[in-house]
Design a protein around this motif. Sequence first.
Motif, mmCIF file in Angstrom:
data_model
loop_
_atom_site.group_PDB
_atom_site.id
_atom_site.type_symbol
_atom_site.label_atom_id
_atom_site.label_comp_id
_atom_site.label_asym_id
_atom_site.label_seq_id
_atom_site.Cartn_x
_atom_site.Cartn_y
_atom_site.Cartn_z
ATOM 1 N N CYS A 55 1.078 -0.973 -0.035
ATOM 2 C CA CYS A 55 -0.057 0.067 -0.178
ATOM 3 C C CYS A 55 1.049 1.186 -0.150
ATOM 4 O O CYS A 55 2.018 1.509 0.792
ATOM 5 C CB CYS A 55 -0.809 -0.109 1.316
ATOM 6 N N SER A 165 -13.395 -9.159 -4.442
ATOM 7 C CA SER A 165 -12.857 -8.072 -4.791
ATOM 8 C C SER A 165 -11.643 -7.187 -4.220
ATOM 9 O O SER A 165 -10.977 -6.692 -4.977
ATOM 10 C CB SER A 165 -13.949 -6.992 -5.561
ATOM 11 N N ASP A 166 -11.784 -7.391 -3.077
ATOM 12 C CA ASP A 166 -10.823 -6.675 -2.363
ATOM 13 C C ASP A 166 -9.293 -7.256 -2.413
ATOM 14 O O ASP A 166 -8.260 -6.675 -2.136
ATOM 15 C CB ASP A 166 -10.958 -6.797 -0.809
ATOM 16 N N ARG A 168 -8.290 -8.319 -5.463
ATOM 17 C CA ARG A 168 -7.904 -7.891 -6.632
ATOM 18 C C ARG A 168 -7.622 -6.390 -6.791
ATOM 19 O O ARG A 168 -6.668 -5.952 -7.478
ATOM 20 C CB ARG A 168 -8.746 -8.296 -7.837
ATOM 21 N N ASN A 169 -8.306 -5.435 -5.934
ATOM 22 C CA ASN A 169 -8.040 -4.397 -5.812
ATOM 23 C C ASN A 169 -8.443 -3.758 -4.424
ATOM 24 O O ASN A 169 -9.300 -3.590 -3.690
ATOM 25 C CB ASN A 169 -9.042 -3.614 -6.716
ATOM 26 N N SER A 171 -7.491 -0.891 -2.693
ATOM 27 C CA SER A 171 -7.492 0.491 -2.331
ATOM 28 C C SER A 171 -8.390 0.613 -1.015
ATOM 29 O O SER A 171 -7.957 1.392 -0.442
ATOM 30 C CB SER A 171 -7.856 1.265 -3.589
#
Length: 185
Positions: A55, A165-166, A168-169, A171
């Motif tokens: 991150c 989805s977290d 894969r992405n 953010s």
Amino acid sequence: MKSILSTVALLLLCLPVLAHTGLKEGERFENHRIQGQIRISCHERGQSDFAYVNCRDSYLTPSIRSKFTFDSGVNADKVKLTYTNSDGKTKTKSSRIKGNESRENFNLWIWTLTQRPLLKSGENTIEYKLTNNGSEVESGSFDVLVETLPVRTCGYRSYTSSRLSDCRNASMVCAQYFRQMNDCL
């Protein structure tokens, strides 16, 4: 003694008032860069995944947004700011005026598909043009310094998510991580 104080007060009232034209948040900002590594375990409808994510984020203090302000006394209804972006291209942003400041805050630092920042690291010279009913009533420039601070690193953390989805992405999970780690302070 009373006579001396009265004379000093009268002299102070006669001095010209220095006008401030520029960003309401000031002329000096600090760019904080933060980073850290997380592991995300994602579970949704019987499926599982995991990811290791580096991150990174960057933010400004005292603020990532600011209004333009002026104290020259001219009657203006619009301001146009011209600046050079980090790619070396000249860009403009504008806002209507309310009183002696812009109605809208200008984006100083956020870079997305739809937004471009007004400032970049280092010295920034911003030209402004105040208009009233389309006619120029004042123009000039002001300088803003953005000092880039050393990168701060947060400690390692693990997260569990109920959304695949977290993984894969990440953010949203990275934003949560930096909030929980108090921006690596």
